[in-house]
Design a protein around this motif. Structure first.
Motif, PDB file in Angstrom:
ATOM      1  N   HIS A 272       0.842  -1.186   0.000  1.00  0.00           N
ATOM      2  CA  HIS A 272       0.000   0.000   0.000  1.00  0.00           C
ATOM      3  C   HIS A 272       0.884   1.244   0.000  1.00  0.00           C
ATOM      4  CE1 HIS A 272       0.915  -0.648   4.255  1.00  0.00           C
ATOM      5  NE2 HIS A 272       0.699   0.641   4.436  1.00  0.00           N
ATOM      6  N   LEU A 273       0.277   2.361  -0.389  1.00  0.00           N
ATOM      7  CA  LEU A 273       0.967   3.642  -0.520  1.00  0.00           C
ATOM      8  C   LEU A 273       0.464   4.594   0.554  1.00  0.00           C
ATOM      9  CD1 LEU A 273       2.725   5.780  -2.017  1.00  0.00           C
ATOM     10  CD2 LEU A 273       0.722   6.213  -3.479  1.00  0.00           C
ATOM     11  N   ASP A 274       1.401   5.202   1.285  1.00  0.00           N
ATOM     12  CA  ASP A 274       1.094   6.273   2.228  1.00  0.00           C
ATOM     13  C   ASP A 274       1.226   7.594   1.472  1.00  0.00           C
ATOM     14  OD1 ASP A 274       0.825   8.093   4.254  1.00  0.00           O
ATOM     15  OD2 ASP A 274       2.206   7.112   5.636  1.00  0.00           O
ATOM     16  N   THR A 275       0.091   8.166   1.095  1.00  0.00           N
ATOM     17  CA  THR A 275       0.123   9.368   0.258  1.00  0.00           C
ATOM     18  C   THR A 275       0.672  10.583   0.998  1.00  0.00           C
ATOM     19  OG1 THR A 275      -2.191   9.801   0.861  1.00  0.00           O
ATOM     20  CG2 THR A 275      -1.776   8.559  -1.168  1.00  0.00           C
ATOM     21  N   ASP A 276       0.509  10.642   2.322  1.00  0.00           N
ATOM     22  CA  ASP A 276       1.013  11.789   3.072  1.00  0.00           C
ATOM     23  C   ASP A 276       2.539  11.846   3.031  1.00  0.00           C
ATOM     24  OD1 ASP A 276      -1.554  12.472   3.673  1.00  0.00           O
ATOM     25  OD2 ASP A 276      -1.571  11.438   5.610  1.00  0.00           O
ATOM     26  N   ARG A 277       3.184  10.699   3.129  1.00  0.00           N
ATOM     27  CA  ARG A 277       4.640  10.639   3.130  1.00  0.00           C
ATOM     28  C   ARG A 277       5.223  10.279   1.769  1.00  0.00           C
ATOM     29  NH1 ARG A 277       6.018   7.359   8.773  1.00  0.00           N
ATOM     30  NH2 ARG A 277       4.993   8.830  10.208  1.00  0.00           N
ATOM     31  N   GLY A 278       4.370   9.786   0.874  1.00  0.00           N
ATOM     32  CA  GLY A 278       4.878   9.353  -0.418  1.00  0.00           C
ATOM     33  C   GLY A 278       5.729   8.102  -0.328  1.00  0.00           C
ATOM     34  N   ARG A 279       5.372   7.167   0.555  1.00  0.00           N
ATOM     35  CA  ARG A 279       6.164   5.958   0.778  1.00  0.00           C
ATOM     36  C   ARG A 279       5.324   4.721   0.514  1.00  0.00           C
ATOM     37  NH1 ARG A 279       9.036   7.458   6.621  1.00  0.00           N
ATOM     38  NH2 ARG A 279      10.226   9.264   5.891  1.00  0.00           N
ATOM     39  N   TRP A 280       5.969   3.691  -0.001  1.00  0.00           N
ATOM     40  CA  TRP A 280       5.335   2.397  -0.230  1.00  0.00           C
ATOM     41  C   TRP A 280       5.742   1.439   0.892  1.00  0.00           C
ATOM     42  CZ3 TRP A 280       1.956   1.313  -4.246  1.00  0.00           C
ATOM     43  CH2 TRP A 280       1.865   2.267  -5.239  1.00  0.00           C
ATOM     44  N   TYR A 281       4.790   0.621   1.335  1.00  0.00           N
ATOM     45  CA  TYR A 281       5.038  -0.310   2.435  1.00  0.00           C
ATOM     46  C   TYR A 281       4.574  -1.709   2.040  1.00  0.00           C
ATOM     47  CZ  TYR A 281       5.840   3.728   5.464  1.00  0.00           C
ATOM     48  OH  TYR A 281       6.337   4.876   6.024  1.00  0.00           O
ATOM     49  N   LEU A 282       5.270  -2.693   2.584  1.00  0.00           N
ATOM     50  CA  LEU A 282       4.921  -4.103   2.396  1.00  0.00           C
ATOM     51  C   LEU A 282       4.594  -4.698   3.766  1.00  0.00           C
ATOM     52  CD1 LEU A 282       4.796  -6.744   0.694  1.00  0.00           C
ATOM     53  CD2 LEU A 282       7.232  -7.037   1.223  1.00  0.00           C
ATOM     54  N   THR A 283       3.407  -5.244   3.889  1.00  0.00           N
ATOM     55  CA  THR A 283       2.953  -5.860   5.140  1.00  0.00           C
ATOM     56  C   THR A 283       2.845  -7.360   4.950  1.00  0.00           C
ATOM     57  OG1 THR A 283       1.700  -3.872   5.708  1.00  0.00           O
ATOM     58  CG2 THR A 283       1.162  -5.885   6.896  1.00  0.00           C
ATOM     59  N   ALA A 284       3.483  -8.115   5.830  1.00  0.00           N
ATOM     60  CA  ALA A 284       3.413  -9.583   5.820  1.00  0.00           C
ATOM     61  C   ALA A 284       2.637 -10.048   7.038  1.00  0.00           C
ATOM     62  CB  ALA A 284       4.821 -10.189   5.818  1.00  0.00           C
ATOM     63  N   SER A 285       1.777 -11.017   6.847  1.00  0.00           N
ATOM     64  CA  SER A 285       0.961 -11.533   7.949  1.00  0.00           C
ATOM     65  C   SER A 285       0.809 -13.036   7.796  1.00  0.00           C
ATOM     66  CB  SER A 285      -0.415 -10.858   7.977  1.00  0.00           C
ATOM     67  OG  SER A 285      -1.098 -11.064   6.766  1.00  0.00           O
ATOM     68  N   TRP A 286       0.668 -13.699   8.915  1.00  0.00           N
ATOM     69  CA  TRP A 286       0.461 -15.149   8.920  1.00  0.00           C
ATOM     70  C   TRP A 286      -0.263 -15.547  10.195  1.00  0.00           C
ATOM     71  CZ3 TRP A 286       5.222 -12.770   9.267  1.00  0.00           C
ATOM     72  CH2 TRP A 286       5.901 -12.888  10.486  1.00  0.00           C
ATOM     73  N   GLN A 287      -0.841 -16.714  10.146  1.00  0.00           N
ATOM     74  CA  GLN A 287      -1.603 -17.222  11.281  1.00  0.00           C
ATOM     75  C   GLN A 287      -0.717 -18.082  12.165  1.00  0.00           C
ATOM     76  OE1 GLN A 287      -5.037 -19.287   9.815  1.00  0.00           O
ATOM     77  NE2 GLN A 287      -6.193 -17.403   9.451  1.00  0.00           N
ATOM     78  N   ARG A 288      -1.052 -18.036  13.425  1.00  0.00           N
ATOM     79  CA  ARG A 288      -0.379 -18.884  14.409  1.00  0.00           C
ATOM     80  C   ARG A 288      -1.348 -19.955  14.888  1.00  0.00           C
ATOM     81  NH1 ARG A 288       2.780 -14.961  18.708  1.00  0.00           N
ATOM     82  NH2 ARG A 288       4.717 -14.698  17.549  1.00  0.00           N
ATOM     83  N   PRO A 289      -0.830 -21.108  15.276  1.00  0.00           N
ATOM     84  CA  PRO A 289      -1.731 -22.107  15.867  1.00  0.00           C
ATOM     85  C   PRO A 289      -2.311 -21.588  17.173  1.00  0.00           C
ATOM     86  CG  PRO A 289       0.571 -22.757  16.118  1.00  0.00           C
ATOM     87  CD  PRO A 289       0.561 -21.577  15.195  1.00  0.00           C
ATOM     88  N   ILE A 290      -3.540 -21.965  17.437  1.00  0.00           N
ATOM     89  CA  ILE A 290      -4.218 -21.492  18.638  1.00  0.00           C
ATOM     90  C   ILE A 290      -3.465 -21.994  19.869  1.00  0.00           C
ATOM     91  CG2 ILE A 290      -6.354 -21.556  19.949  1.00  0.00           C
ATOM     92  CD1 ILE A 290      -7.850 -21.886  17.347  1.00  0.00           C
ATOM     93  N   VAL A 291      -3.010 -21.041  20.661  1.00  0.00           N
ATOM     94  CA  VAL A 291      -2.236 -21.376  21.859  1.00  0.00           C
ATOM     95  C   VAL A 291      -3.201 -21.642  23.011  1.00  0.00           C
ATOM     96  CG1 VAL A 291      -0.469 -20.586  23.458  1.00  0.00           C
ATOM     97  CG2 VAL A 291      -0.349 -19.948  21.037  1.00  0.00           C
ATOM     98  N   GLN A 292      -3.034 -22.764  23.669  1.00  0.00           N
ATOM     99  CA  GLN A 292      -3.867 -23.084  24.817  1.00  0.00           C
ATOM    100  C   GLN A 292      -3.488 -22.189  25.997  1.00  0.00           C
ATOM    101  OE1 GLN A 292      -6.420 -25.114  24.731  1.00  0.00           O
ATOM    102  NE2 GLN A 292      -6.028 -25.791  22.632  1.00  0.00           N
ATOM    103  N   THR A 293      -4.466 -21.479  26.524  1.00  0.00           N
ATOM    104  CA  THR A 293      -4.209 -20.603  27.669  1.00  0.00           C
ATOM    105  C   THR A 293      -3.958 -21.437  28.916  1.00  0.00           C
ATOM    106  OG1 THR A 293      -6.588 -20.469  28.087  1.00  0.00           O
ATOM    107  CG2 THR A 293      -5.608 -18.769  26.696  1.00  0.00           C
ATOM    108  N   ILE A 294      -3.168 -20.886  29.826  1.00  0.00           N
ATOM    109  CA  ILE A 294      -2.877 -21.592  31.068  1.00  0.00           C
ATOM    110  C   ILE A 294      -4.113 -21.578  31.958  1.00  0.00           C
ATOM    111  CG2 ILE A 294      -0.466 -20.951  30.885  1.00  0.00           C
ATOM    112  CD1 ILE A 294      -0.943 -18.860  33.040  1.00  0.00           C
ATOM    113  N   PRO A 295      -4.260 -22.541  32.854  1.00  0.00           N
ATOM    114  CA  PRO A 295      -5.416 -22.540  33.757  1.00  0.00           C
ATOM    115  C   PRO A 295      -5.429 -21.289  34.634  1.00  0.00           C
ATOM    116  CG  PRO A 295      -4.299 -24.669  33.773  1.00  0.00           C
ATOM    117  CD  PRO A 295      -3.412 -23.729  33.023  1.00  0.00           C
TER     118      PRO A 295
END
Length: 539
Positions: A272-295
């Protein structure tokens, strides 16, 4: 008093997102990115219009039909990413529609209650009274009719499956009519509007090379894009791909990202492009396995940090496993004025300081209120208290909870959510005055932090009174402040602490109450003189 909900351990985050700037892009790179974003943005707008027109008649067949229509104009993977983003946006609009109906119902209920009361009727702590004049009653009756009309229209739209979505955001769309207040020119607004409607994103695929076939990032940071069919002539690599001149290097979670792409595990990307700054950004995302909460018992074993959320600071107090406050209160201020980016940064900085202090205390959990101001923001409930409504609306409850859970998981801390009912009132009643000393200033928010921590530990908020001794000697032994459940008077209020002996003058030299004179002659003070009056003369 309503029934309190039981505390629970909040589930950890299920996804991760990191971002890096695409530096040193060549002019041709920007031309290609703009062309891809504009082309795929038009496809996304067309697909969203088709999905909204379908309403509740959506099915797997209609989804497949829309995807087949998009595939010749892009690719099968890009078409899948566009249709999935469309479904997510439509589902979000449905949830917002349900929340809007709930807000309208709360306002209508409050208006009906107040209109049913006589004019000038006093209210209570839990419910407002009648209106103060006939004029106000009349205007509120008109507002009730307006809210009922809005509610009926919203319910009809929901039953018909009709939603209203603006690609690019409704706020930015309305800004077009207020360019002077926004300090924008028409060209600047147009550039921002078009950039928000672009679509340069791709979902990850496990088993594919580096976890994504459409937008591929190698371990060395090389970024390449699979061009849609109409833009294949812009490719500078094999198989209709375009390789950018810039490289990506994720400083935050870089090793975790590198481990995923080396193992060909799914990673989603967005440019995506930040028009205010004139900069391009790359965002990476991924899923994590559901972590079991402690009791819950394990989270309570080492004590907790009770945190009271306010409009300008976090009030935190350290409690041991028995519910006893330790040390002095801690406050972590933040400023929620200014832009959304500034507010988000302030929240992150305050939470970072809070988590670092929690690690120093050695606890395993943080207790926080499960806040939800859905019914508290209506103007019908608080009337002319505009500043108070703005105060409640300014507290970012949803974003704060998501930030805290995600950041606490990285520090190995658990979040225990408790019922927020009566924490401020009971904390001030039972803990504010006893803990205040000449060298320790206790506010109502600090006492609320203790109440939240005790509720997270499963203890009652009320302080227990020590059992009385057998007599005035030391025969009773050590007097504990935590009496057993069977002790009579354990729920009573603690008598005020004194720093002087009984029947003695306090250090300041003044008594709170003058001593009373004896009612018997034998116990009268020696300074008193008894005078026998003469007999009464009668005649």
């Amino acid at each position: 008093m309503r029934e309190l909900a039981a505390p629970f351990v909040v589930s950890g985050p299920c996804g991760v997102a990191v971002r890096d700037r695409l530096k040193h892009l060549a002019p041709q790179d920007e031309i290609v990115l703009r062309a891809v974003g504009e082309h795929q943005g038009r496809l996304a707008s067309r697909d969203l219009r088709a999905r909204c027109a379908g309403g509740l008649e959506h099915s797997a067949d209609t989804w497949a039909s829309r995807k087949r229509d998009l595939t010749p104009l892009s690719s099968s993977r890009i078409a899948g990413a566009i249709t999935k983003a469309t479904h997510d946006q439509w589902a979000l609009a449905r949830r917002c529609q349900a929340a809007h109906i709930q807000t309208l119902e709360a306002g209508i209920g409050t208006l009906r209650h107040r209109l049913s009361l006589p004019i000038g009727a006093p209210g209570t702590k839990r419910a407002a009274g009648g209106y103060r004049s006939k004029g106000e009653w009349f205007h509120k009756s008109r507002r009730l009719a307006a809210l009922e009309a809005r509610h009926d229209a919203a319910v009809r739209d929901r039953k018909a499956g009709r939603v209203r979505v603006v690609r690019g955001g409704r706020h930015l769309l309305n800004t077009r009519h207020h360019l002077t207040q926004a300090r924008l020119t028409e060209e600047q607004w147009r550039e921002r509007w078009e950039a928000e409607r672009w679509f340069i994103a791709a979902d990850g695929e496990s088993g594919k090379r580096f976890g994504n076939e459409t937008i591929r990032v190698t371990p060395d940071g090389e970024v390449s894009i699979k061009l849609p069919a109409p833009l294949a002539h812009l490719a500078n690599a094999k198989h209709d791909r375009y390789t950018l001149n810039s490289t990506a290097a994720f400083a935050h979670r870089g090793q975790e990202w590198a481990d995923r792409i080396v193992a060909n595990r799914a990673v989603a990307y967005r440019i995506h492009l930040d028009t205010d700054r004139g900069r391009w950004y790359l965002t990476a995302s991924w899923q994590r396995p559901i972590v079991q909460t402690i009791p819950l018992e394990a989270a309570r074993a080492l004590g907790v940090i009770g945190v009271d959320t306010n409009a300008d600071h976090f009030a935190a107090y350290h409690l041991d496993a028995h519910g006893n406050p330790i040390g002095d209160p801690h406050r972590f201020p933040y400023d929620l004025s200014g832009t959304a980016t500034h507010r988000d940064a302030q929240i992150r900085h305050a939470l970072t300081r809070l988590l670092h202090w929690a690690k120093q205390c050695g606890v395993a959990a943080i207790g926080i209120e499960d806040l939800d101001f859905t019914t508290e923001k209506t103007r019908e409930k608080h009337g002319r208290r505009k500043r108070f409504r703005q105060l409640i609306s300014g507290i970012p409850t949803g974003k704060l909870k998501a930030r805290l859970v995600s950041m606490a998981a990285e520090q190995g801390l658990s979040i225990v959510a408790v019922d927020p009912a009566y924490t401020s009132m009971w904390g001030a009643q039972h803990w504010q005055k006893p803990l205040a000393t000449p060298h320790r200033r206790m506010s109502r928010h600090d006492a609320a932090g203790i109440a939240i921590g005790r509720r997270a530990l499963g203890h009652p908020v009320r302080r227990r009174t020590a059992p009385p001794p057998h007599d005035r000697s030391d025969r009773a032994g050590h007097r504990t402040a935590q009496a057993g459940p069977g002790t009579r008077g354990r729920d009573g209020t603690r008598p005020p602490a004194t720093d002087h002996a009984p029947r003695d003058v306090p250090p300041n030299g003044t008594r709170k109450r003058e001593p009373s004179a004896s009612k018997t002659v034998r116990d009268a003070p020696s300074t008193h003189r008894w005078v026998q009056d003469s007999l009464m003369h009668t005649g």
